[in-house]
Design an enzyme around this catalytic site. Structure first.
Site, mmCIF file in Angstrom:
data_model
loop_
_atom_site.group_PDB
_atom_site.id
_atom_site.type_symbol
_atom_site.label_atom_id
_atom_site.label_comp_id
_atom_site.label_asym_id
_atom_site.label_seq_id
_atom_site.Cartn_x
_atom_site.Cartn_y
_atom_site.Cartn_z
ATOM 1 N N CYS A 123 5.614 11.869 -17.712
ATOM 2 C CA CYS A 123 4.535 12.468 -16.907
ATOM 3 C C CYS A 123 4.633 13.997 -16.845
ATOM 4 C CB CYS A 123 4.543 11.899 -15.501
ATOM 5 S SG CYS A 123 4.496 10.101 -15.473
ATOM 6 N N HIS A 256 0.608 16.534 -11.110
ATOM 7 C CA HIS A 256 0.549 15.218 -11.744
ATOM 8 C C HIS A 256 -0.036 14.235 -10.738
ATOM 9 C CE1 HIS A 256 1.499 11.511 -13.576
ATOM 10 N NE2 HIS A 256 2.615 11.283 -12.918
ATOM 11 N N ASN A 287 -2.850 6.758 -12.388
ATOM 12 C CA ASN A 287 -1.808 7.639 -12.918
ATOM 13 C C ASN A 287 -1.743 7.486 -14.437
ATOM 14 O OD1 ASN A 287 0.660 8.617 -13.865
ATOM 15 N ND2 ASN A 287 1.839 7.863 -12.114
HETATM 16 O O1 UT7 Z 1 4.191 8.968 -12.612
HETATM 17 C C1 UT7 Z 1 5.574 8.789 -12.601
HETATM 18 C C2 UT7 Z 1 6.095 9.098 -11.302
HETATM 19 N N1 UT7 Z 1 5.837 7.983 -10.408
HETATM 20 C C3 UT7 Z 1 5.610 8.235 -9.146
HETATM 21 O O2 UT7 Z 1 5.555 9.359 -8.759
HETATM 22 C C4 UT7 Z 1 5.497 7.058 -8.205
HETATM 23 C C5 UT7 Z 1 6.134 7.418 -6.891
HETATM 24 N N2 UT7 Z 1 6.192 6.309 -5.938
HETATM 25 C C6 UT7 Z 1 5.103 5.824 -5.323
HETATM 26 O O3 UT7 Z 1 3.999 6.265 -5.585
HETATM 27 C C7 UT7 Z 1 5.301 4.787 -4.244
HETATM 28 O O4 UT7 Z 1 6.672 4.554 -4.074
HETATM 29 C C8 UT7 Z 1 4.565 3.441 -4.511
HETATM 30 C C9 UT7 Z 1 3.079 3.658 -4.373
HETATM 31 C C10 UT7 Z 1 4.903 2.942 -5.902
HETATM 32 C C11 UT7 Z 1 4.987 2.391 -3.479
HETATM 33 O O5 UT7 Z 1 4.676 2.890 -2.171
HETATM 34 P P1 UT7 Z 1 5.773 2.884 -1.038
HETATM 35 O O6 UT7 Z 1 5.158 3.426 0.164
HETATM 36 O O7 UT7 Z 1 6.982 3.615 -1.573
HETATM 37 O O8 UT7 Z 1 6.051 1.358 -0.866
HETATM 38 P P2 UT7 Z 1 7.450 0.602 -0.707
HETATM 39 O O9 UT7 Z 1 7.972 0.245 -2.052
HETATM 40 O O10 UT7 Z 1 8.346 1.375 0.225
HETATM 41 O O11 UT7 Z 1 7.018 -0.701 0.044
HETATM 42 C C12 UT7 Z 1 6.529 -0.647 1.388
HETATM 43 C C13 UT7 Z 1 6.077 -2.029 1.797
HETATM 44 C C14 UT7 Z 1 7.097 -3.128 1.545
HETATM 45 O O12 UT7 Z 1 6.988 -4.084 2.578
HETATM 46 P P3 UT7 Z 1 7.991 -4.069 3.830
HETATM 47 O O13 UT7 Z 1 9.361 -4.231 3.240
HETATM 48 O O14 UT7 Z 1 7.797 -2.756 4.510
HETATM 49 O O15 UT7 Z 1 7.539 -5.242 4.643
HETATM 50 C C15 UT7 Z 1 6.654 -3.748 0.235
HETATM 51 O O16 UT7 Z 1 7.045 -5.083 0.122
HETATM 52 O O17 UT7 Z 1 4.929 -2.409 1.058
HETATM 53 C C16 UT7 Z 1 5.151 -3.656 0.385
HETATM 54 N N3 UT7 Z 1 4.455 -3.608 -0.890
HETATM 55 C C17 UT7 Z 1 3.173 -3.965 -1.043
HETATM 56 N N4 UT7 Z 1 2.277 -4.429 -0.165
HETATM 57 C C18 UT7 Z 1 1.040 -4.684 -0.616
HETATM 58 C C19 UT7 Z 1 4.921 -3.165 -2.092
HETATM 59 N N5 UT7 Z 1 3.964 -3.247 -3.023
HETATM 60 C C20 UT7 Z 1 2.869 -3.739 -2.404
HETATM 61 C C21 UT7 Z 1 1.573 -4.025 -2.820
HETATM 62 N N6 UT7 Z 1 0.698 -4.490 -1.891
HETATM 63 N N7 UT7 Z 1 1.158 -3.804 -4.082
#
Ligand code: UT7
Length: 331
Positions: A123, A256, A287
């Site tokens: 990226c 990005h 993305n």
């Molecule tokens: O381009 C390359 C670089 N990449 C990036 O910059 C990506 C950077 N990271 C992100 O954008 C974020 O970490 C994500 C969008 C991928 C994920 O968001 P997050 O706020 O970090 O979510 P998380 O992994 O901390 O999960 C939070 C909660 C969890 O539930 P609990 O444990 O709080 O109950 C997950 O199980 O959200 C849940 N969860 C979902 N819920 C609904 C994880 N994925 C999903 C989903 N739908 N798709």
């Protein structure tokens, strides 16, 4: 004493002369995404800002999108294929070791036997390419350099993985970097952290072939998020400072397009004033890795929210982990 060799010497300054892009034609909204993963439109929008993403349709490939983006960039720069003497392509979406996608694009465009190579910086690749093109032009090793970022990430998306599937997109963006009478590209701030190579990765292709699986993207999203919101925000600030600008002298911020909340964190950390136009292209694009910054740049100019001559801070970050950013004058 040996005879002294002659060295190349380019113009004092370079700038981006033109930009072009093409998005995947297929619109995949969050409702369609939620037919594959257990999630919701509300969650995806709140956590990322993505409303819909663009994927290739049957008529598009990495090559076809790169060609269209490159032609538009050359047109907008007022250059013919024969004027471009180097091409750098950043992609993580070509499933072969060689020849490079760059030579294929050069041949299809009718460029006149340019220096041509691919780079792998995920990226951050487009901003790596802009930094290299700037150096090449000013060193006199190339006159006009085509820099292309192109990805088909839908082919590497695991539609059973609810932690990544909703993020990724397909598209191409390109610029031409050439000589300038005035400063047009600030110093590139770039680097890597190979200790975090395991944070975003795909399977080794040979291992995948032997096990009969398709390589897909794996990511510890939280770790990338924290690194981007802190370390990359600091690097963006550094890119602004080494360009000799203060925040109020910046017109546009084109990070990005990884996650709107990362963009928000960067804005808060850098204390950018409200006058700075911020790209939110991720809403309708998703993305697209190396293609995201040039696509967002093209869109910001086309919308009229930013204009030619504006100072824009661009920065890419991702798998490696790697990053690169610089202030550029918009074409
Ligand atoms: O381009 C390359 C670089 N990449 C990036 O910059 C990506 C950077 N990271 C992100 O954008 C974020 O970490 C994500 C969008 C991928 C994920 O968001 P997050 O706020 O970090 O979510 P998380 O992994 O901390 O999960 C939070 C909660 C969890 O539930 P609990 O444990 O709080 O109950 C997950 O199980 O959200 C849940 N969860 C979902 N819920 C609904 C994880 N994925 C999903 C989903 N739908 N798709």
């Amino acid at each position: 004493m040996s005879a002294p060799i002659t060295i190349a010497q380019g113009p004092q300054y370079s700038r981006i002369l033109g930009v072009g892009s093409e998005r995947g034609n297929r619109i995949v909204d969050n409702a369609e995404m939620c037919t594959w993963i257990e999630s919701s439109d509300e969650w995806i929008q709140q956590r990322t800002g993505i409303v819909e993403r663009r994927w290739v349709d049957e008529s598009q490939t990495a090559l076809s999108m790169a060609l269209n983006a490159a032609r538009r960039a050359m047109d907008s720069a007022g250059l013919r294929p024969g004027d471009v003497d180097a091409i750098i392509v950043s992609t993580v979406s070509v499933f072969r070791q060689f020849p490079s996608l760059a030579v294929e694009i050069a041949s299809e465009l009718g460029l006149d036997h340019p220096a041509a190579f691919d780079i792998s910086a995920a990226c951050a690749g487009f901003c790596y390419g802009v930094g290299m093109a700037d150096s090449m032009v000013r060193a006199g090793t190339a006159h006009n350099v085509l820099v292309v970022g192109v990805e088909v990430l839908s082919e590497q998306t695991d539609l059973t993985d609810r932690s990544t599937a909703f993020l990724f997109a397909d598209g191409a963006g390109a610029v031409v970097v050439g000589p300038s009478q005035t400063p047009g590209i600030g110093p590139t701030v770039w680097g890597s952290d190979g200790d975090q190579a395991g944070v975003i990765w795909t399977e080794n292709w040979r291992d995948a072939m032997e096990s009969g699986i398709d390589p897909v993207i794996h990511m510890e999203g939280n770790k990338v998020f924290r690194w981007a919101a802190t370390h990359i925000a600091n690097k963006a600030q550094e890119a602004l400072e080494v360009a000799g600008l203060t925040a109020d002298q910046l017109d546009a911020f084109i990070p990005h397009q990884a996650n709107n909340r990362i963009t928000d964190s960067m804005l808060r950390r850098m204390k950018l004033p409200e006058s700075v136009v911020v790209s939110r292209d991720i809403h309708l694009m998703g993305n697209a890795s190396a293609a995201s910054v040039p696509i967002a740049m093209d869109a910001l100019l086309a919308s009229g929210d930013a204009k030619s001559g504006d100072n824009a801070l661009i920065i890419g970050f991702g798998a490696g982990l790697v990053f690169a950013g610089q202030v550029v004058v918009l074409p």
